[in-house]
Scaffold this motif. Structure first.
Motif, PDB file in Angstrom:
ATOM      1  N   GLN A  11       0.829  -1.211   0.000  1.00  0.00           N
ATOM      2  CA  GLN A  11       0.000   0.000   0.000  1.00  0.00           C
ATOM      3  C   GLN A  11       0.860   1.258   0.000  1.00  0.00           C
ATOM      4  O   GLN A  11       0.594   2.216  -0.738  1.00  0.00           O
ATOM      5  N   GLN A  23      -5.036  16.929  11.048  1.00  0.00           N
ATOM      6  CA  GLN A  23      -6.178  16.038  10.907  1.00  0.00           C
ATOM      7  C   GLN A  23      -6.771  15.616  12.253  1.00  0.00           C
ATOM      8  O   GLN A  23      -7.752  14.872  12.287  1.00  0.00           O
ATOM      9  N   SER A  38      -7.206  12.981  -4.059  1.00  0.00           N
ATOM     10  CA  SER A  38      -7.215  11.900  -3.083  1.00  0.00           C
ATOM     11  C   SER A  38      -8.169  10.826  -3.576  1.00  0.00           C
ATOM     12  O   SER A  38      -9.277  11.119  -4.046  1.00  0.00           O
ATOM     13  N   LYS A  44      -6.741   3.876   7.709  1.00  0.00           N
ATOM     14  CA  LYS A  44      -7.594   3.747   6.535  1.00  0.00           C
ATOM     15  C   LYS A  44      -7.092   4.591   5.372  1.00  0.00           C
ATOM     16  O   LYS A  44      -7.413   4.326   4.218  1.00  0.00           O
ATOM     17  N   GLN A  45      -6.319   5.641   5.705  1.00  0.00           N
ATOM     18  CA  GLN A  45      -5.770   6.492   4.668  1.00  0.00           C
ATOM     19  C   GLN A  45      -4.294   6.728   4.925  1.00  0.00           C
ATOM     20  O   GLN A  45      -3.848   6.782   6.078  1.00  0.00           O
ATOM     21  N   ASP A 102      -1.365   9.435   4.111  1.00  0.00           N
ATOM     22  CA  ASP A 102      -1.113  10.790   3.629  1.00  0.00           C
ATOM     23  C   ASP A 102       0.156  10.811   2.786  1.00  0.00           C
ATOM     24  O   ASP A 102       1.186  10.245   3.176  1.00  0.00           O
ATOM     25  N   CYS A 147      -7.018   4.736  -0.639  1.00  0.00           N
ATOM     26  CA  CYS A 147      -6.314   4.939   0.627  1.00  0.00           C
ATOM     27  C   CYS A 147      -5.322   6.094   0.561  1.00  0.00           C
ATOM     28  O   CYS A 147      -4.678   6.409   1.559  1.00  0.00           O
ATOM     29  N   ALA A 148      -5.195   6.740  -0.598  1.00  0.00           N
ATOM     30  CA  ALA A 148      -4.225   7.821  -0.773  1.00  0.00           C
ATOM     31  C   ALA A 148      -4.882   9.170  -0.513  1.00  0.00           C
ATOM     32  O   ALA A 148      -5.813   9.551  -1.215  1.00  0.00           O
ATOM     33  N   ARG A 149      -4.409   9.884   0.505  1.00  0.00           N
ATOM     34  CA  ARG A 149      -4.890  11.239   0.773  1.00  0.00           C
ATOM     35  C   ARG A 149      -3.764  12.207   0.411  1.00  0.00           C
ATOM     36  O   ARG A 149      -2.691  12.204   1.022  1.00  0.00           O
ATOM     37  N   VAL A 175       0.908   4.017  -2.989  1.00  0.00           N
ATOM     38  CA  VAL A 175       0.563   5.426  -2.795  1.00  0.00           C
ATOM     39  C   VAL A 175       1.676   6.321  -3.327  1.00  0.00           C
ATOM     40  O   VAL A 175       1.427   7.334  -3.996  1.00  0.00           O
TER      41      VAL A 175
END
Length: 354
Positions: free
Chosen positions: A68, A179, A143, A129-130, A132, A146-148, A72
């Motif tokens: 993951q 956040q 975004s 869950k995300q 950054d 899962c990519a913010r 990202v």
């Protein structure tokens, strides 16, 4: 061709296992896989899957955390072929299966970055869950999944952790704090940053200030706690420096005054017989302050000049210097103490506990 067939003669040995299982469209093309073959392999029931736009997992089933993170970075990075290239300066521990790989103009930040840096108070990486990812403001990315995406006008120099480009701790903290509405969570993060030796308070506050987070009351409260924590740690380092390097005992935490005259200022350590003082610089810019280096030094410089006109030598030490080079700082203090024998006697001052 199937998913076990080598992609091309081009070697992939410089990539980790996760990197070999996560590739972009451009990387696949560079390894001999056509766009049509990529689409075919990624259909439902096929051996591959599209995880993010332009990024494919070369297997079915859920990705690992490492996959993951690489996915990202691949989604957010900018490269002519979309291929990570060697080039980030090597850092200790960056050899072997986690050889440094550059993801141009992208780095993991926020809570995921802090987890990679070894913070214990952050959620575990699988629980996030995300993820950054920090990119330049000019990048046109959204975004997704899962990519913010977090944008910045100026990217910091990345750190390499487990083969990943990761934002330095102060920047990652600022992005995480942005956040978090919970004051206690913010306080825990900032406290661990300082107590765990990840960075100095001034660097953290500078990033929070640049991110315009010091207008939030719960962040200001956490910063006050951070600065108190940072000063306590710096004072403890100063005590250890004096003890471990055999310096004579000073009087600690004192105020100086002229007899019948004005207050001269507080000092962290003072040797009255030699008229030598040590002052810790634990200042940090706060909201509304945008001082340059001269302004940051002005208050300390004025006090130092006044004391030195009275014949008192002032040694200015930052917490970072105490942490990184205590022996060198002890030598500076010892030299000042020895040089006192060759100076004219200092003016008489009153020493009071602070």
């Amino acid at each position: 061709m199937n998913h076990n067939t080598p992609l091309s003669p081009r070697p992939l040995r410089h990539l980790s296992e996760a990197q070999r299982r996560v590739l972009t469209t451009a990387q696949l093309r560079a390894h001999g896989v056509t766009a049509a073959e990529t689409i075919e392999h990624s259909r439902p029931g096929g051996p591959w899957q599209q995880f993010l736009p332009g990024v494919f997992l070369l297997h079915q089933g859920p990705p690992t955390v490492e996959e993951q993170l690489h996915a990202v970075l691949l989604y957010a990075s900018r490269s002519p072929l979309g291929t990570p290239a060697a080039g980030v300066p090597s850092q200790p521990g960056a050899n072997g299966p986690h050889a440094p790989v550059r993801y141009p103009d992208a780095m993991i930040t926020g809570l995921a970055a802090l987890g990679l840096h070894g913070f214990s108070c952050t959620p575990t990486l699988p629980a996030l869950k995300q993820i950054d990812v920090l990119v330049p403001r000019s990048r046109r990315l959204r975004s997704i999944g899962c990519a913010r995406v977090i944008r910045t006008p100026l990217l910091p120099a990345p750190r390499v952790v487990a083969g990943l480009s990761v934002a330095p701790v102060p920047r990652a903290l600022a992005d995480a704090v942005a956040q978090l509405p919970d004051a206690e969570a913010v306080r825990r993060l900032l406290t661990e940053a300082v107590r765990g030796g990840h960075c100095e308070p001034a660097a953290v506050v500078r990033e929070l200030n640049q991110a315009r987070l010091l207008s939030r009351p719960h962040v200001v409260e956490a910063v006050d706690s951070l600065l108190a924590e940072g000063r306590a740690i710096a004072e403890d380092r100063l005590y250890r420096m004096v003890r471990d390097h055999g310096l004579p005992d000073p009087v600690w935490n004192v105020d100086l005054r002229l007899p019948g005259g004005p207050h001269l200022g507080g000092l962290d350590a003072y040797w009255p017989e030699q008229a030598v003082a040590v002052e810790l610089d634990t200042r940090a810019p706060r909201q509304g302050d945008r001082p340059d280096d001269d302004a940051l030094w002005s208050e300390y410089a004025r006090k130092r000049e006044h004391l030195e006109r009275l014949g008192i030598t002032v040694v200015h030490i930052t917490p970072k210097k105490l942490r990184d080079a205590p022996e060198q700082q002890a030598t500076v203090v010892r030299t000042a103490l020895m040089a006192s024998a060759d100076r004219d006697p200092a003016a008489y001052v009153i020493v009071l506990p602070r």
